[in-house]
Design an enzyme around this catalytic site. Structure first.
Site: not given
Ligand code: DGI
Length: 151
Positions: A11, A51, A87, A104, A117, A128
């Site tokens: 990212k 997303y 993952r 991370r 990601h 994707e």
């Molecule tokens: O698959 P992941 O990247 O681990 O997680 P995910 O698919 O649940 O969420 C996608 C992305 O969204 C994650 O990498 C970071 C972002 N995100 C998650 N919670 C929040 C967030 N971004 C913001 N700004 N605020 C949040 O609460």
């Protein structure tokens, strides 16, 4: 075991911090094969499609703002169970819960900017990879550069 492909993206925070090489190194050392890679700045429509499963979330706008804020390093990787294994290598979404040794866990400090990601299912991996590289470009590096010629 199953041979899979996944979409991995460094990212904008990871690119800015110079983590592309470290991340590629970890995937190579694990034995996965890089199929495609490109440094690119994506537009909002590509980001929103990427997303799409988060479009109802309150942070969707912020997520799209962030991922379009600078260049990302998009990659397609292939390997046995690469979706699940990557993952594990990436670690939990919230870096404060991600184990040391994960990407991370080692490099990120906030869930809003968590460096990397990785696709979470076969279906999202296909979608994707196609979103970033297109169907035509989704072919192995092997096609033009066989392993026996890589010295
Ligand atoms: O698959 P992941 O990247 O681990 O997680 P995910 O698919 O649940 O969420 C996608 C992305 O969204 C994650 O990498 C970071 C972002 N995100 C998650 N919670 C929040 C967030 N971004 C913001 N700004 N605020 C949040 O609460």
């Amino acid at each position: 075991m199953s041979l899979q492909r996944t979409f991995i993206m460094v990212k904008p925070d990871g690119v800015k911090r110079g983590l592309i090489g470290e991340i590629i190194k970890r995937f190579e050392q694990k034995g996965f094969t890089l199929l495609n890679a490109e440094l690119m700045t994506i537009d909002r429509s590509k980001a929103e499609y990427h997303y799409m499963e988060h479009q109802e979330k309150p942070f969707f706008g912020e997520l799209v703002d962030f991922i379009t804020s600078g260049p990302v390093f998009a990659m397609a990787w292939e390997g046995e169970n690469v979706i699940e294994v990557s993952r594990l290598m990436i670690g939990k979404t919230d870096p404060s819960e991600a184990m040391p040794g994960t990407i991370r866990g080692d490099f990120a400090a906030a869930k809003e900017e968590n460096v990397i990601h990785g696709s979470d299912s076969l279906l999202s991996a296909e979608r994707e990879i196609e979103n970033f590289f297109g169907l035509l470009k989704r072919r192995s590096l092997e096609d033009d550069f066989p392993f026996e010629d890589r010295k």
